[in-house]
Write a protein that holds these residues in place. Sequence first.
Motif, PDB file in Angstrom:
ATOM      1  N   LEU A  32       0.817  -1.216   0.000  1.00  9.50           N
ATOM      2  CA  LEU A  32       0.000   0.000   0.000  1.00  9.50           C
ATOM      3  C   LEU A  32       0.845   1.257   0.000  1.00  9.50           C
ATOM      4  N   THR A  33       2.035   1.188   0.564  1.00  7.40           N
ATOM      5  CA  THR A  33       2.827   2.395   0.794  1.00  7.40           C
ATOM      6  C   THR A  33       3.940   2.616  -0.212  1.00  7.40           C
ATOM      7  N   ILE A  34       4.307   1.598  -0.995  1.00  6.07           N
ATOM      8  CA  ILE A  34       5.405   1.793  -1.949  1.00  6.07           C
ATOM      9  C   ILE A  34       4.843   1.938  -3.360  1.00  6.07           C
ATOM     10  N   PHE A  35       5.127   3.043  -3.967  1.00  6.53           N
ATOM     11  CA  PHE A  35       4.738   3.297  -5.355  1.00  6.53           C
ATOM     12  C   PHE A  35       5.605   4.432  -5.874  1.00  6.53           C
ATOM     13  N   ALA A  36       5.912   4.367  -7.148  1.00  3.35           N
ATOM     14  CA  ALA A  36       6.737   5.392  -7.789  1.00  3.35           C
ATOM     15  C   ALA A  36       6.567   5.273  -9.287  1.00  3.35           C
ATOM     16  N   PRO A  37       6.414   6.383  -9.998  1.00  2.00           N
ATOM     17  CA  PRO A  37       6.278   6.318 -11.462  1.00  2.00           C
ATOM     18  C   PRO A  37       7.561   5.843 -12.116  1.00  2.00           C
ATOM     19  N   GLY A  38       7.405   5.116 -13.197  1.00  2.00           N
ATOM     20  CA  GLY A  38       8.564   4.687 -13.964  1.00  2.00           C
ATOM     21  C   GLY A  38       9.393   3.621 -13.295  1.00  2.00           C
ATOM     22  N   SER A  39       8.789   2.799 -12.458  1.00  2.00           N
ATOM     23  CA  SER A  39       9.545   1.739 -11.798  1.00  2.00           C
ATOM     24  C   SER A  39      10.049   0.732 -12.826  1.00  2.00           C
ATOM     25  N   GLY A  40      11.320   0.408 -12.773  1.00  2.00           N
ATOM     26  CA  GLY A  40      11.895  -0.589 -13.665  1.00  2.00           C
ATOM     27  C   GLY A  40      12.310  -0.058 -15.020  1.00  2.00           C
ATOM     28  N   GLY A  74       0.986  14.021  -4.148  1.00  2.00           N
ATOM     29  CA  GLY A  74      -0.349  14.065  -4.733  1.00  2.00           C
ATOM     30  C   GLY A  74      -1.158  12.824  -4.422  1.00  2.00           C
ATOM     31  N   ALA A  75      -0.499  11.654  -4.445  1.00  2.00           N
ATOM     32  CA  ALA A  75      -1.210  10.405  -4.148  1.00  2.00           C
ATOM     33  C   ALA A  75      -1.680  10.381  -2.704  1.00  2.00           C
ATOM     34  N   LEU A  76      -0.812  10.789  -1.780  1.00  2.00           N
ATOM     35  CA  LEU A  76      -1.208  10.808  -0.371  1.00  2.00           C
ATOM     36  C   LEU A  76      -2.332  11.809  -0.125  1.00  2.00           C
ATOM     37  N   LEU A  77      -2.242  12.981  -0.773  1.00  2.00           N
ATOM     38  CA  LEU A  77      -3.311  13.974  -0.627  1.00  2.00           C
ATOM     39  C   LEU A  77      -4.614  13.452  -1.222  1.00  2.00           C
ATOM     40  N   ASN A  84      -5.870  -4.440  -4.787  1.00  2.00           N
ATOM     41  CA  ASN A  84      -4.633  -4.551  -5.566  1.00  2.00           C
ATOM     42  C   ASN A  84      -3.455  -4.870  -4.659  1.00  2.00           C
ATOM     43  N   ALA A  85      -3.382  -4.203  -3.500  1.00  2.00           N
ATOM     44  CA  ALA A  85      -2.287  -4.456  -2.564  1.00  2.00           C
ATOM     45  C   ALA A  85      -2.371  -5.864  -1.988  1.00  2.00           C
ATOM     46  N   ALA A  86      -3.596  -6.337  -1.727  1.00  2.00           N
ATOM     47  CA  ALA A  86      -3.754  -7.679  -1.167  1.00  2.00           C
ATOM     48  C   ALA A  86      -3.353  -8.746  -2.174  1.00  2.00           C
ATOM     49  N   GLN A  94       1.521  -1.022  -7.175  1.00  2.00           N
ATOM     50  CA  GLN A  94       0.603  -0.016  -6.636  1.00  2.00           C
ATOM     51  C   GLN A  94       0.608   1.260  -7.473  1.00  2.00           C
ATOM     52  N   SER A  95       1.713   1.510  -8.175  1.00  2.00           N
ATOM     53  CA  SER A  95       1.773   2.697  -9.029  1.00  2.00           C
ATOM     54  C   SER A  95       0.731   2.656 -10.132  1.00  2.00           C
ATOM     55  N   ARG A  96       0.383   1.459 -10.568  1.00  2.00           N
ATOM     56  CA  ARG A  96      -0.554   1.362 -11.679  1.00  2.00           C
ATOM     57  C   ARG A  96      -1.963   1.793 -11.296  1.00  2.00           C
ATOM     58  N   VAL A  97      -2.290   1.802  -9.988  1.00  2.00           N
ATOM     59  CA  VAL A  97      -3.659   2.135  -9.578  1.00  2.00           C
ATOM     60  C   VAL A  97      -3.765   3.338  -8.659  1.00  2.00           C
ATOM     61  N   VAL A  98      -2.678   3.749  -8.014  1.00  2.00           N
ATOM     62  CA  VAL A  98      -2.800   4.777  -6.977  1.00  2.00           C
ATOM     63  C   VAL A  98      -3.241   6.126  -7.551  1.00  2.00           C
ATOM     64  N   TRP A  99      -3.012   6.357  -8.846  1.00  2.00           N
ATOM     65  CA  TRP A  99      -3.439   7.616  -9.452  1.00  2.00           C
ATOM     66  C   TRP A  99      -4.958   7.754  -9.472  1.00  2.00           C
ATOM     67  N   LEU A 100      -5.685   6.647  -9.305  1.00  2.00           N
ATOM     68  CA  LEU A 100      -7.141   6.731  -9.235  1.00  2.00           C
ATOM     69  C   LEU A 100      -7.585   7.573  -8.040  1.00  2.00           C
TER      70      LEU A 100
END
Length: 491
Positions: A340-348, A395-398, A445-447, A460-466
Amino acid sequence: MPVPVSPIPNSIIRAMAVISGPDRFRRTVARPRRRAGEAWLLAGSALLLLWPALDNGFPLIFSDTGTYISQAMELHLGWDRPPFYSFLLLALDWGRTLWPPVIAQCFCAAWLVRRTQSMVFPESGGIAGAVAMALLAGATALPWTAAQVMPDIFTPIMVLALAIMVLDDDCTWLERGALMAVIALAIAVHLSNPPIYAGLCLTVLVPRAVLFRRRVPWFGVLAPFAVGVAALIGANVVASGQMSLSPYGSTFLLARLLADGPARAVLSRDCPGAGWALCRYRRDLPRSADGFLWRVGSPLYRAGGPVRLIGQTDAIILRTMRDEPVTVARDAARDFVLQLTIFAPGSGLRPWRATAAATIRRDFAPATVRALNGSLQARDELRVPLVMLVVDRGGALLGLAITAGFVGVSAAEATLHRLRTGMWRLIDARLFTLSAIVLLALLGNAAVTGALSGPHARYQSRVVWLAVLTGALTLQRVYSARCSRPISTTT
């Protein structure tokens, strides 16, 4: 003798039609203009989401991109992923260039984002749509997911398609057909999507129908799920003769249990008496799940490979859950929270020379290979700007805070109203349900990914922008409410 009446000039009729409000004449003029404006907005939004690939000079690739390309082009079925995204790639790129698939992904994401905004705020014009898309393109991981040759984008757009299908009664039959196609394709292209979708249906749609007595389009919701599941099972029957969604999917769970420790403890305690092939390599097990699954020379492959070992894999998992239930549950909860807490754009964003890049060089035309070789990613020079990483997380946390706050306040207000009057009343039922669906999708998604496969930032990056989208829509609702509030005056 009647007085002759001169006909009214057409110019006056047109002027009266405009002044008198929305009528047939006005609709015939306004609708084509609105449709044209929306088409231009979607085209511009898709181009905006494509910017990471345009900056790179080539669609973004990941290690798994190679398998997704080769399954259809080289006619093989991997043990770890279904072939339907590979078929989609081949249908769109014809084995010539990878630009059409990512353009289609960006356009589909832009359409569903705009359709969601229009559903919540039917009066939203082109400016509001452009602002929302600029926010998502510049401050979230959405463009990095949509512009990558991977099926990850189908998870969030599946969530939006479900929300629109359930909440918008004004969908045309053509839109409903498109939404059902998106959901069915999402179910078929990624193994994490069926449980996420099923969980959303159970936690959102059943209470909506039973508790709140609201209409649910069951056929539109369940038919694409059935089609996607049937496609997955059919592919596995053809490939391996097994009626299963994922005959070898438990290998991912074993890798996570080994990395976390409980399965490693079982191997140390029960080997060599258990007779498992992995017993021979129990002192040479990698520390990470990825090392066990993908490293060249991993004990998984030295012992026989995922397909041949699947019976022993299931036995080790069952023994681990029986002997170490508390540890397994504790580790799953920890990985769930971590995911739930780790996400970043452009991972990999690595060159992936030995996997995806090698497949592209083998299967595509020289012009495409030259474009790949000239890209920033192939030269290992593609980086997400630091400011974008900071803005994305903030932005995601907000967005999460605003979305969760709105859901909490709305639920509390509805409960109080229920206690007072015996009836449910929500501040904004449509926005509330959309926000609840998004929050539940993030949890699901996290589960599914973290607790079963192991935490990775890109999951999580793929969905957190929702959550950024629903947070922005909530702020738009607050702003609209303040602007429409009547002004009291005293004399």
